[in-house]
Design an enzyme around this catalytic site. Structure first.
Site, PDB file in Angstrom:
ATOM      1  N   GLU A  41       0.835  -1.242   0.085  1.00  0.00           N
ATOM      2  CA  GLU A  41       0.054  -0.093  -0.078  1.00  0.00           C
ATOM      3  C   GLU A  41       0.890   1.231  -0.079  1.00  0.00           C
ATOM      4  O   GLU A  41       1.623   1.205   0.916  1.00  0.00           O
ATOM      5  CB  GLU A  41      -0.965  -0.001   1.275  1.00  0.00           C
ATOM      6  CG  GLU A  41      -1.856   1.064   1.453  1.00  0.00           C
ATOM      7  CD  GLU A  41      -2.663   0.876   2.856  1.00  0.00           C
ATOM      8  OE1 GLU A  41      -3.546   1.639   2.753  1.00  0.00           O
ATOM      9  OE2 GLU A  41      -2.556   0.048   3.352  1.00  0.00           O
ATOM     10  N   LYS A 112      -9.415   2.489  -2.396  1.00  0.00           N
ATOM     11  CA  LYS A 112      -9.810   1.983  -1.208  1.00  0.00           C
ATOM     12  C   LYS A 112     -11.018   2.366  -0.545  1.00  0.00           C
ATOM     13  O   LYS A 112     -11.343   3.535  -0.694  1.00  0.00           O
ATOM     14  CB  LYS A 112      -8.453   2.299  -0.201  1.00  0.00           C
ATOM     15  CG  LYS A 112      -8.828   1.596   1.308  1.00  0.00           C
ATOM     16  CD  LYS A 112      -7.407   2.053   1.976  1.00  0.00           C
ATOM     17  CE  LYS A 112      -7.459   1.179   3.534  1.00  0.00           C
ATOM     18  NZ  LYS A 112      -6.348   1.380   3.968  1.00  0.00           N
ATOM     19  N   CYS A 148      -5.848  -3.121   2.092  1.00  0.00           N
ATOM     20  CA  CYS A 148      -5.598  -3.380   3.651  1.00  0.00           C
ATOM     21  C   CYS A 148      -6.846  -3.619   4.298  1.00  0.00           C
ATOM     22  O   CYS A 148      -7.538  -4.686   4.292  1.00  0.00           O
ATOM     23  CB  CYS A 148      -4.621  -2.196   4.028  1.00  0.00           C
ATOM     24  SG  CYS A 148      -3.835  -2.756   5.769  1.00  0.00           S
ATOM     25  N   SER A 299      24.035   3.504  33.182  1.00  0.00           N
ATOM     26  CA  SER A 299      23.641   3.484  34.630  1.00  0.00           C
ATOM     27  C   SER A 299      24.317   2.522  35.282  1.00  0.00           C
ATOM     28  O   SER A 299      24.652   2.407  36.564  1.00  0.00           O
ATOM     29  CB  SER A 299      22.320   3.754  34.906  1.00  0.00           C
ATOM     30  OG  SER A 299      21.687   2.565  34.779  1.00  0.00           O
TER      31      SER A 299
END
Length: 331
Positions: A41, A112, A148, A299
């Site tokens: 897409e 779409k 999609c 650290s």
């Protein structure tokens, strides 16, 4: 018909990069005897392009890329994603589109229909939803092409009133193609498998799905493109978190054995997949921004240690400098 799935890593707005990557995949697919190669897409511009879609020059460059890619579709067809202008005076200015390229031209454009507007998705801001859906005919086959979300509406409480496939199935397609840009989330992987399997079972058609791979700022796309037979069995999944290109013979899908049930959760690889997603996210963020080196303050605790591991896998140990931060609470 031989169908290639091209799972590529795109770069938003980098038209030269995306275009050449797509053209190279077309060449590789043709060399492997493919008749059709399918891309993700909005592949020509990258997903999500967000407010870049509001600039005319950006859309013009998308069209230029599509036409250049079409010129390389000789002896092979391709499906690529990109924005398409809405010529109707009403509605949004653009459609989220899939361009079907053949014989050096744009032969057909699919728009779409179902536009997600939740979570990280904001498509209704830019795109007009399509109202008409038509199959594509190519080499004697009828293709039901969707984008999609168009096949994500098979739930007990649908978000949308219609399903594009309910219209397309009446036109008697031979198989489905879905192009997507589906970002990584741990639960999403199995949701995707289940949803696509349900579509194949409902419409009694094989499904070819292509997702993009790679990171775009804070989003990571995991790939996982797949082929599913008409029974809803997953026949193949492409690589996760890597570019991949594979060719499948439509006529011999019935002879392939399924890799796994669609509903089977991949819990054994949960931590590994999350780690790969983090590494890919850091690697692409640095690479696409033009950065090469990182400095990390350490650290002595687990958080900075894990961060260091991710950084060194993404960038290489020689490109990461660890600095021990002194203080009353550091080990």
């Amino acid at each position: 018909m031989r169908i290639a799935l091209a799972q590529n890593n795109y770069h938003i707005g980098n038209f030269e990069f995306n275009t050449q990557k797509i053209i190279q995949s077309i060449r590789e697919s043709r060399a492997q005897g493919a008749d059709l190669v399918v891309f993700a897409e909005l592949s020509v511009c990258g997903y999500p392009s967000a407010d870049l879609l509001e600039y005319d020059e950006y859309i013009e460059r998308c069209y230029t890329a599509v036409n250049e890619i079409a010129g390389h579709c000789q002896g092979i067809a391709a499906i690529v994603g990109g924005p398409d202008r809405n010529t109707n005076p009403t509605g949004k200015n653009l459609f989220n589109a899939a361009f079907f390229l053949e014989d050096g031209k744009v032969k057909q454009i699919y728009h779409k229909g179902l536009l997600p507007d939740y979570n990280i998705f904001d498509e209704y801001r830019y795109f007009e939803p399509a109202k008409e859906f038509n199959i594509i005919e190519y080499k004697g086959k009828r293709i039901a092409l969707t984008i999609c979300e168009d096949i994500w509406n098979l739930t007990h409480k649908p978000m949308y009133p219609d399903n594009p496939m309910d219209t397309l199935i009446k036109q008697q397609p031979d198989f489905m193609v879905n192009i997507g840009a589906s970002p990584f989330a741990w639960e999403r992987t199995n949701e995707r498998r289940t949803m696509f399997s349900q579509n194949s079972k409902k419409y009694k058609l094989p499904l070819f799905y292509v997702n993009q791979v790679g990171a775009q700022t804070e989003l990571v796309f995991d790939g996982g493109s797949m082929v599913i037979n008409a029974k809803g069995e997953i026949l193949r999944e492409l690589e996760n978190f890597k570019e991949d290109l594979q060719v499948f013979n439509l006529e011999t899908l019935g002879n392939m054995q399924g890799e796994k049930p669609a509903s089977e959760p991949d819990t054994a690889n949960k931590t590994a997949n999350i780690f790969q997603a983090l590494v890919l996210g850091v690697k692409d963020y640095f690479g696409k921004m033009g950065f090469k080196k990182a400095i990390l303050g350490l650290s002595g605790g687990i958080d900075s240690a894990v961060t260091m591991v991710i950084a060194t896998h993404a960038l290489g140990a020689k490109n990461v400098l660890g600095v021990l931060m002194p203080g009353p609470f550091s080990s």
